[in-house]
Design a protein around this motif. Structure first.
Motif, mmCIF file in Angstrom:
data_model
loop_
_atom_site.group_PDB
_atom_site.id
_atom_site.type_symbol
_atom_site.label_atom_id
_atom_site.label_comp_id
_atom_site.label_asym_id
_atom_site.label_seq_id
_atom_site.Cartn_x
_atom_site.Cartn_y
_atom_site.Cartn_z
ATOM 1 N N ARG A 46 -32.700 32.418 72.943
ATOM 2 C CA ARG A 46 -31.534 31.613 72.593
ATOM 3 C C ARG A 46 -31.006 31.918 71.189
ATOM 4 N NH1 ARG A 46 -30.889 27.459 76.155
ATOM 5 N NH2 ARG A 46 -30.166 25.894 74.678
ATOM 6 N N ASP B 5 -26.123 26.986 77.419
ATOM 7 C CA ASP B 5 -26.202 25.528 77.458
ATOM 8 C C ASP B 5 -25.155 25.007 78.433
ATOM 9 O OD1 ASP B 5 -28.255 25.051 75.551
ATOM 10 O OD2 ASP B 5 -26.848 25.540 73.937
ATOM 11 N N ASP C 214 -29.378 32.466 79.352
ATOM 12 C CA ASP C 214 -29.333 32.075 77.942
ATOM 13 C C ASP C 214 -28.032 31.322 77.651
ATOM 14 O OD1 ASP C 214 -29.736 31.847 75.271
ATOM 15 O OD2 ASP C 214 -29.309 33.936 74.801
ATOM 16 N N PHE D 135 -28.964 23.461 79.818
ATOM 17 C CA PHE D 135 -30.067 24.210 80.394
ATOM 18 C C PHE D 135 -29.791 24.508 81.872
ATOM 19 C CE2 PHE D 135 -34.144 24.601 82.563
ATOM 20 C CZ PHE D 135 -34.722 25.608 81.812
ATOM 21 N N PHE E 279 -36.630 23.665 74.803
ATOM 22 C CA PHE E 279 -36.325 24.694 75.794
ATOM 23 C C PHE E 279 -37.567 25.031 76.614
ATOM 24 C CE2 PHE E 279 -35.370 29.231 76.930
ATOM 25 C CZ PHE E 279 -34.287 28.958 77.755
ATOM 26 N N TYR F 178 -38.085 22.200 79.138
ATOM 27 C CA TYR F 178 -37.176 22.262 80.286
ATOM 28 C C TYR F 178 -37.584 23.375 81.244
ATOM 29 C CZ TYR F 178 -34.219 19.201 77.478
ATOM 30 O OH TYR F 178 -33.735 18.161 76.733
ATOM 31 N N ALA G 171 -40.691 30.584 78.239
ATOM 32 C CA ALA G 171 -39.317 30.346 77.798
ATOM 33 C C ALA G 171 -38.743 31.572 77.110
ATOM 34 C CB ALA G 171 -39.270 29.138 76.873
#
Length: 386
Positions: free
Chosen positions: A36, A70, A68, A72, A101, A104, A12
């Motif tokens: 992030r 939202d 990077d 995801f 994160f 996901y 991630a």
């Protein structure tokens, strides 16, 4: 693991490859999805990531900083991953990681590649690397040399970083469906996946269904009610238990998720005692002798929840929930004139994520089954059956 096999490591964040995957990076392609944190200099972080990858012996490194954002970017990540490979083995995070994160990322990686190797959190390891002192100190050096400027502790004192460097790197192979089950149990997310929480097979969930129906039967008694509204019926496991406990009652099963609603309707299409309503609790009247809301109020938007609670018109509410949310909900119901009539606790349990034979074991935190009635009504009796 054959070190000559083509391998992909998908993490991630840059620095995760050093923290958790250092022993399998030699000769591998490493992909870091994003950072992030808003105050990161991505060019500097990308350069530090390349330096760390080179020190770990990676074949190549790829930092996908464009992802990077939202929500995801699952489709964009999947597209990037499909352009790589092929690989003999693909490694990524555990679906039981505390960081959503990372979870996901793991779910997207498994969707693209089918079977993947994940960190063995809550599972027996198939592959394990116990780091020698020299190997562990290499991690320390890489973190200090490459990433010290980029560490952002999640809590003020940063105490969780004392144990951030994995001294044992362990993995097991899982299929996509198993990873999705683990993800559903871990995050509580509603997935487009049949039976994601293992309702049909989990010993914990079966106990929860049985306890809920038993508490209601003990307090109200079969034969004393004629209708039940079940909100958030999912695919009908609680519905079936209510149907067996109260064989003469008509049940309206309310479900808003399209996949679950279709499965629910298919399951009870020949049962005249069950009516499936494909709708949200926000959009329909909530009126019945008994309204059952089992582990569903969490999913109602915060702004909509007070409206839903005010809409509840029933002799009895059966509400199942836990944690701080349960405590807050109790206060809100009391303000609206409800009072608790019965309560039973469902104990926590460790369960395979699919409820059967998964190697990944999750912790199901337990919950509270509560029956509520209105103040000043005939239901203030200690037990209507008496």
């Amino acid at each position: 693991m054959n070190p000559e096999d083509p391998r992909l490591v998908v993490v991630a964040y840059p620095m995760d490859e050093t923290l958790f995957f250092s022993e399998i990076c030699r000769g591998a392609d490493i992909v870091a999805v994003a950072s992030r944190y808003e105050d990161v200099c991505h060019d500097k972080l990308a350069g530090d990531f390349r330096e760390a990858g080179a020190a770990l012996g990676a074949k190549r490194t790829l930092y996908l900083r464009s992802l990077d954002r939202d929500p995801f970017p699952a489709e964009a990540l999947a597209s990037q991953l499909k352009s790589l490979g092929p690989y003999q083995r693909v490694y990524t995070h555990s679906p039981l990681d505390d960081d959503c994160f990372r979870v996901y990322v793991a779910s997207t990686v498994s969707k693209v590649f089918g079977k993947v190797w994940v960190q063995a959190i809550g599972a027996p390891a198939t592959e394990a690397h116990v780091l020698t002192r020299d190997r562990f100190l290499r991690k320390v050096d890489l973190m200090n040399r490459c990433y010290c400027e980029h560490i952002h502790p999640q809590i003020e004192d940063g105490s969780q970083w004392h144990g951030a460097l994995a001294e044992v790197e362990s993995f097991l192979e899982v299929a996509h469906n198993e990873l999705l089950s683990a993800m559903a149990v871990n995050t509580g997310d509603i997935l487009d996946h049949s039976n994601p929480w293992g309702f049909k097979t989990s010993a914990y969930e079966q106990t929860r269904f049985t306890t809920t129906c038993q508490v209601l039967a003990d307090y109200v008694g079969p034969g004393n009610i004629t209708e039940i509204l079940e909100v958030g019926a999912c695919e009908g496991e609680m519905t079936a238990r209510l149907r067996a406990t109260f064989p003469d009652v008509h049940i309206r099963a309310l479900e808003s998720h399209p996949l679950y609603g279709e499965n629910l309707q298919r399951r009870f299409r020949n049962d005249e005692h069950v009516t499936v309503v494909k709708s949200s609790a926000v959009d329909v009247p909530l009126e019945a002798e008994v309204i059952v809301l089992a582990e569903i109020l969490y999913y109602i938007e915060e702004d909509d929840l007070p409206k839903v609670l005010r809409k509840l018109q029933a002799k009895y509410l059966v509400i199942v929930g836990g944690g701080d949310f349960d405590l807050e909900l109790q206060q809100e119901l009391k303000v609206l004139g409800w009072h608790q009539l019965a309560h039973r606790r469902v104990s926590p349990r460790f369960d395979p994520v699919d409820g059967e034979n998964s190697n990944i074991v999750s912790f199901r935190a337990g919950t509270n089954v509560r029956i509520w009635g209105r103040k000043g009504s005939v239901h203030d009796e200690p037990n209507p059956r008496g």
